[in-house]
Design a protein around this motif. Structure first.
Motif, PDB file in Angstrom:
ATOM      1  N   TYR A 519       0.945  -1.329  -0.038  1.00 44.17           N
ATOM      2  CA  TYR A 519       0.035   0.102  -0.078  1.00 44.17           C
ATOM      3  C   TYR A 519       0.940   1.235   0.068  1.00 44.17           C
ATOM      4  O   TYR A 519       0.575   1.992  -0.755  1.00 44.17           O
ATOM      5  N   ALA A 520       1.930   1.435   0.897  1.00 40.80           N
ATOM      6  CA  ALA A 520       2.880   2.371   0.914  1.00 40.80           C
ATOM      7  C   ALA A 520       3.425   2.623  -0.362  1.00 40.80           C
ATOM      8  O   ALA A 520       3.595   3.905  -0.859  1.00 40.80           O
ATOM      9  N   LEU A 521       3.906   1.729  -1.067  1.00 41.26           N
ATOM     10  CA  LEU A 521       4.451   1.819  -2.349  1.00 41.26           C
ATOM     11  C   LEU A 521       3.458   2.442  -3.438  1.00 41.26           C
ATOM     12  O   LEU A 521       3.753   3.041  -4.350  1.00 41.26           O
ATOM     13  N   SER A 522       2.559   1.745  -3.265  1.00 42.17           N
ATOM     14  CA  SER A 522       1.206   2.325  -4.095  1.00 42.17           C
ATOM     15  C   SER A 522       0.972   3.625  -4.218  1.00 42.17           C
ATOM     16  O   SER A 522       0.595   4.448  -5.289  1.00 42.17           O
ATOM     17  N   VAL A 523       1.122   4.398  -2.957  1.00 43.20           N
ATOM     18  CA  VAL A 523       1.073   5.793  -2.714  1.00 43.20           C
ATOM     19  C   VAL A 523       1.964   6.420  -3.804  1.00 43.20           C
ATOM     20  O   VAL A 523       1.748   7.658  -4.263  1.00 43.20           O
ATOM     21  N   VAL A 524       3.190   6.030  -3.602  1.00 43.55           N
ATOM     22  CA  VAL A 524       4.227   6.800  -4.434  1.00 43.55           C
ATOM     23  C   VAL A 524       4.014   6.372  -6.163  1.00 43.55           C
ATOM     24  O   VAL A 524       3.946   7.262  -6.905  1.00 43.55           O
ATOM     25  N   ALA A 525       3.676   5.190  -6.091  1.00 41.73           N
ATOM     26  CA  ALA A 525       3.400   4.961  -7.696  1.00 41.73           C
ATOM     27  C   ALA A 525       2.317   5.849  -8.226  1.00 41.73           C
ATOM     28  O   ALA A 525       2.422   6.394  -9.194  1.00 41.73           O
ATOM     29  N   LYS A 526       1.217   6.175  -7.608  1.00 42.30           N
ATOM     30  CA  LYS A 526       0.360   6.773  -7.895  1.00 42.30           C
ATOM     31  C   LYS A 526       0.758   8.233  -8.208  1.00 42.30           C
ATOM     32  O   LYS A 526       0.341   9.042  -9.079  1.00 42.30           O
ATOM     33  N   GLY A 527       1.437   8.779  -7.168  1.00 38.38           N
ATOM     34  CA  GLY A 527       2.170  10.105  -7.412  1.00 38.38           C
ATOM     35  C   GLY A 527       3.002  10.336  -8.419  1.00 38.38           C
ATOM     36  O   GLY A 527       3.159  11.226  -9.091  1.00 38.38           O
ATOM     37  N   LEU A 528       3.593   9.225  -8.941  1.00 39.59           N
ATOM     38  CA  LEU A 528       4.532   9.257  -9.976  1.00 39.59           C
ATOM     39  C   LEU A 528       3.858   8.675 -11.551  1.00 39.59           C
ATOM     40  O   LEU A 528       4.782   8.641 -12.395  1.00 39.59           O
ATOM     41  N   ASN A 529       2.492   8.537 -11.336  1.00 37.78           N
ATOM     42  CA  ASN A 529       1.913   7.976 -12.695  1.00 37.78           C
ATOM     43  C   ASN A 529       2.504   6.844 -12.987  1.00 37.78           C
ATOM     44  O   ASN A 529       2.333   6.576 -14.164  1.00 37.78           O
ATOM     45  N   LYS A 530       2.911   5.981 -11.969  1.00 35.49           N
ATOM     46  CA  LYS A 530       2.904   4.355 -12.350  1.00 35.49           C
ATOM     47  C   LYS A 530       1.903   3.892 -12.403  1.00 35.49           C
ATOM     48  O   LYS A 530       1.419   3.185 -11.619  1.00 35.49           O
ATOM     49  N   THR A 531       1.136   4.001 -13.506  1.00 33.07           N
ATOM     50  CA  THR A 531      -0.570   3.377 -13.320  1.00 33.07           C
ATOM     51  C   THR A 531      -0.638   2.045 -13.189  1.00 33.07           C
ATOM     52  O   THR A 531      -1.304   1.416 -12.363  1.00 33.07           O
ATOM     53  N   GLU A 532      -0.045   1.229 -13.751  1.00 38.54           N
ATOM     54  CA  GLU A 532       0.254  -0.076 -13.807  1.00 38.54           C
ATOM     55  C   GLU A 532       0.491  -0.624 -12.377  1.00 38.54           C
ATOM     56  O   GLU A 532       0.029  -1.632 -11.618  1.00 38.54           O
ATOM     57  N   ASP A 533       1.600  -0.106 -12.012  1.00 37.23           N
ATOM     58  CA  ASP A 533       2.253  -0.419 -10.580  1.00 37.23           C
ATOM     59  C   ASP A 533       1.209  -0.129  -9.645  1.00 37.23           C
ATOM     60  O   ASP A 533       1.153  -0.942  -8.758  1.00 37.23           O
ATOM     61  N   HIS A 534       0.589   0.873  -9.778  1.00 33.40           N
ATOM     62  CA  HIS A 534      -0.200   1.411  -8.645  1.00 33.40           C
ATOM     63  C   HIS A 534      -1.313   0.238  -8.577  1.00 33.40           C
ATOM     64  O   HIS A 534      -1.815  -0.310  -7.553  1.00 33.40           O
ATOM     65  N   ARG A 535      -1.942   0.002  -9.884  1.00 40.02           N
ATOM     66  CA  ARG A 535      -3.025  -1.111  -9.857  1.00 40.02           C
ATOM     67  C   ARG A 535      -2.663  -2.396  -9.230  1.00 40.02           C
ATOM     68  O   ARG A 535      -3.502  -3.056  -8.373  1.00 40.02           O
ATOM     69  N   LEU A 536      -1.634  -3.049  -9.791  1.00 42.10           N
ATOM     70  CA  LEU A 536      -1.044  -4.136  -8.860  1.00 42.10           C
ATOM     71  C   LEU A 536      -0.763  -4.008  -7.478  1.00 42.10           C
ATOM     72  O   LEU A 536      -1.136  -4.927  -6.684  1.00 42.10           O
ATOM     73  N   LEU A 537      -0.085  -2.862  -7.002  1.00 43.99           N
ATOM     74  CA  LEU A 537       0.070  -2.758  -5.595  1.00 43.99           C
ATOM     75  C   LEU A 537      -0.976  -2.609  -4.630  1.00 43.99           C
ATOM     76  O   LEU A 537      -1.163  -3.196  -3.659  1.00 43.99           O
ATOM     77  N   ALA A 538      -2.134  -1.781  -5.359  1.00 45.27           N
ATOM     78  CA  ALA A 538      -3.258  -1.414  -4.636  1.00 45.27           C
ATOM     79  C   ALA A 538      -4.028  -2.916  -4.292  1.00 45.27           C
ATOM     80  O   ALA A 538      -4.574  -3.020  -3.296  1.00 45.27           O
ATOM     81  N   LYS A 539      -3.988  -3.840  -5.369  1.00 40.95           N
ATOM     82  CA  LYS A 539      -4.652  -4.944  -5.214  1.00 40.95           C
ATOM     83  C   LYS A 539      -3.824  -5.788  -4.047  1.00 40.95           C
ATOM     84  O   LYS A 539      -4.491  -6.475  -3.184  1.00 40.95           O
ATOM     85  N   ARG A 540      -2.579  -5.771  -3.863  1.00 37.62           N
ATOM     86  CA  ARG A 540      -1.621  -6.567  -3.139  1.00 37.62           C
ATOM     87  C   ARG A 540      -1.881  -6.002  -1.688  1.00 37.62           C
ATOM     88  O   ARG A 540      -1.756  -6.525  -0.905  1.00 37.62           O
TER      89      ARG A 540
END
Length: 775
Positions: A519-540
């Motif tokens: 979840y923590a990493l998903s927040v950074v991914a979202k902020g950096l527009n890493k869309t696919e990473d954010h999706r995968l990490l949010a699911k995890r």
């Protein structure tokens, strides 16, 4: 004043008038100085040096273990300094044995220590100085001297003790220390200097012509690579300006005429002096993790020709400045002592590791040196301190927080992998989770970004998605433990016993903490527009659901086939839980408390589960996984229960004596919990930037923040015992949410809370509660 001086004043009264005004101004200045410079009197460095006697500690700590010891030391140091100076009652650098225990009665010297305050790890690269009056003795059983706590004076900036015929005083800078010995009789004084190497690897040399003693103690790893060299040493350089009358070296009881000793068990050097009663001997000591030359330079830069009193005054001023960032008002002097002692303990680590010129040893045993602009830090007890201690510093010192993140990035670039729990400048794989990621994400989400954000993200992502190709690297502590299983099943199954870690198994706890890190990493991914990473990490981030057994309403061990572990014992320590029980760890879902409540059957069922934990006396404050639990009532219709439970814990689990902490202080996490809770807010999910409100312990709390901003919490009580929040105003406007934000704090302002005697429904409506991933 200008208007008055321009008026015509009777000449006979003018002098008296001016004197009165001048005296008034002086008095006002003195009052301001006293208010700002009087906080160190409340700090009790002996707190936590004895075993805890709290109810929770006795019930939940392992029988015969070390968990009841807070493991702090009476450190003379500066905030986040390279070294701590302490009286020594234990000689070893062994794991879980701090150099000072309150119950001990024999003193064996004064140590330049790198002990992790409040930890159950080990000291490393340390050395000890022992003054001996009379005849030369070189073994501890012969020179140990009896002392009494009534003869000790302790403070963060100064220590004094009378033991035998010598009075010892200590003060310090960031990298250096001054030891002053005062003789109580005409006699010889011998100064023994011992590198505290349990591996008999140290070196020490005495040079009578130059008035110097110097040496080093090689540091060694524990956990991963137990006993292996770390690639650096603790260096020390001692300058003594009095003429030596004798000098030599020793190994145990054997004394040598040589001027140096290398790799001898219990080896050291000594210098002898003839002193009169009342005569003083001053030792100026520089230290470094880099070299002898660096230790000398650190001493020349930080101390130079300054005397003991000047260094003590400067150290006192620095501590007063640090402590005064949070000023509390109350008539309860005990609460002030506990609070400012907690502040002191929460400002020990991470440890400054670089010299005055920026030189530091490369991370992960490379035995090379590197130079940087700014400060390099190590000893991140990350499983503990990401929860409250580092979040406290994100508020009080964002600049230093940037230094911490830059240091972690450097370690990752030099070692190849983001470390999990970097201590003694090495990989460790100690504890569980991947909370360097959580900390960097928390800093990023708060706008603390004076570092290469994209480099940081790449390193965090590597930990979350990759496992080292080399088993040797993995065994050495690189990468997440059991990541392959976690990615395959969405949880760590019971079949994976996680052998290459100090803490083996603990599969459910690992699953829960990895879900938070994702979840923590998903927040950074979202902020950096890493869309696919954010999706995968949010699911995890929702993987916590995979180890929740709805039939028992708690987290539970599970096999790869989905079968639940038998038998289920909710209130016993199980191998799939880290340092706790299934009931306690069930509440570790900081990123999604509403989702956890839904799994339990709804908010009412969740509240009932919390009630059950507390009514059964199963809440254990002495270890970190449950530190967020008392604040979880804010997610229910009864935030008043957070207010009462937190106030109870503040009273029962902390005190102002040597046994005043309820378990290992763990680099200041236990103390930082108190600081937050006593102020009236706590970061259940530090990445979210939200802080759950509880009723402040004090009448007024004033925080001095970056940019000359001030954040104030003012309480208005129906009577001194009032603890339930009735209403809140933010800058004069009614405020109904039961949490505040990082942005509110850092912009400054006034939060007023009206407290009453009986539970209220303030903050209870769903719209006023914090949210999570599941709305």
């Amino acid at each position: 004043m200008k208007r008055v001086t321009q008026q015509k004043i009777n000449s006979s009264n003018a002098g008296d008038y001016i004197k009165k005004i001048f005296s008034l101004l002086l008095a006002m200045a003195s009052m301001e100085f006293a208010t700002a410079q009087n906080l160190m009197q409340y700090v009790q460095p002996l707190s936590g040096t004895a075993s805890s006697t709290t109810t929770a500690a006795i019930k939940h700590s392992e029988a015969g273990g070390t968990e009841t010891n807070a493991n702090t030391i009476p450190a003379v140091t500066l905030p986040f300094a390279m070294i701590q100076w302490t009286a020594q009652t234990k000689q070893t650098e062994n794991k879980c044995v701090p150099p000072y225990f309150y119950k001990d009665s024999l003193l064996t010297g004064f140590r330049g220590s790198h002990w992790l305050s409040g930890s159950c790890t080990q000291d490393y690269g340390s050395f000890t100085v022992m003054p001996i009056a009379g005849t030369l003795k070189t073994t501890a059983k012969d020179y140990a001297v009896r002392f009494s706590h009534k003869d000790e004076i302790t403070s963060p900036a100064y220590y004094k003790v009378k033991a035998g015929a010598v009075i010892t005083e200590i003060t310090s800078t960031l990298r250096c220390g001054l030891l002053k010995f005062t003789m109580q009789q005409d006699d010889s004084l011998y100064v023994l200097v011992t590198p505290n190497s349990d591996y008999a690897k140290g070196f020490v040399k005495v040079d009578a012509a130059k008035g110097e003693i110097w040496g080093y103690n090689p540091a060694h790893r524990i956990y991963q690579g137990w006993g292996e060299p770390t690639g650096f040493s603790g260096w020390f350089y001692i300058k003594i300006e009095k003429r030596f009358t004798k000098r030599g070296t020793f190994a145990g009881a054997t004394v040598f005429a040589n001027d140096s000793v290398l790799q001898k068990k219990e080896g050291g050097a000594f210098a002898g002096f003839k002193l009169k009663k009342g005569e003083q001997l001053l030792l100026r000591i520089g230290t470094s993790f880099s070299s002898l030359a660096a230790a000398r330079k650190n001493l020349a830069t930080e101390v130079g020709a300054k005397g003991f009193d000047a260094i003590r005054a400067a150290s006192t001023q620095q501590w007063e400045k640090a402590l005064s960032q949070v000023q509390v008002q109350t008539n309860n002097e005990k609460d002030k002592r506990v609070f400012y002692t907690a502040m002191y303990h929460s400002m020990q680590h991470p440890r400054l590791f670089s010299d005055v010129d920026g030189t530091y040893p490369l991370f992960a045993g490379h035995a090379k040196l590197k130079k940087m602009n700014g400060n390099y830090y190590d000893d991140f007890s990350m499983w503990d301190i990401y929860r409250a201690q580092l979040p406290l510093l994100e508020i009080l010192n964002p600049t230093m927080t940037n230094d911490f993140v830059r240091s972690l990035i450097l370690k990752s670039e030099q070692g190849g992998w983001l470390p999990i729990f970097p201590c003694w400048n090495s990989y460790t794989a100690a504890m569980i989770g991947d909370h360097v990621t959580a900390f960097i994400a928390s800093a990023y989400n708060k706008g603390i970004r004076n570092y290469d954000v994209h480099a940081a993200y790449a390193l965090m992502r590597k930990n979350a998605f990759e496992t080292p190709a080399s088993f040797a690297e993995y065994k050495n502590g690189m990468g997440r433990r059991a990541l392959t299983s976690y990615l395959q099943y969405g949880f760590v199954p019971m079949e994976d016993s996680v052998q290459e870690a100090f803490h083996k198994k603990e599969q459910v706890s690992r699953t829960l903490e990895y879900a938070f890190d994702d979840y923590a990493l998903s927040v950074v991914a979202k902020g950096l527009n890493k869309t696919e990473d954010h999706r995968l990490l949010a699911k995890r981030s929702l993987n916590y659901k995979n180890v929740f057994d709805s039939s028992v309403g708690m987290m539970r061990g599970r096999s790869s086939t989905g079968k639940w572990h038998e038998p289920f014992r909710p209130d016993l320590r199980e191998p799939y839980i880290t340092e706790g029980t299934p009931r306690q760890y069930t509440f570790y879902v900081p990123q999604d408390i509403p989702g956890l409540a839904k799994l339990m059957g709804g908010t009412t069922a969740f509240e009932n589960a919390l009630d059950s934990l507390f009514s059964k006396n199963e809440y254990w404050h002495g270890n970190e996984p449950g530190h967020q639990i008392p604040f979880l009532y804010n997610y229910t219709s009864s935030p008043c229960k957070t207010q009462s439970e937190v106030r109870r814990i503040l009273a029962e689990e902390y005190s102002d004596g040597p046994g005043g902490l309820s378990g290992n202080d763990d680099a200041g996490q236990m103390s930082a919990w108190y600081v937050f809770a006593a102020m009236g807010f706590y970061p259940v999910d530090p990445v979210s930037n939200n802080y759950q409100l509880n009723s402040p312990l004090f009448d007024k709390v004033t925080m001095k923040l970056k940019g000359n901003k001030t954040f104030t919490l003012q309480t208005h009580k129906a009577n001194p015992q009032s603890l339930y929040i009735d209403k809140v105003k933010w800058n004069g406007v009614p405020y109904n949410k039961n949490y505040i934000t990082y942005q509110m704090i850092m912009q400054g302002g006034m939060l007023e809370l009206w407290l009453t005697d009986k539970p209220t429904q303030w903050g209870a409506l769903p719209a006023n509660r914090p949210t999570g991933l599941t709305q």
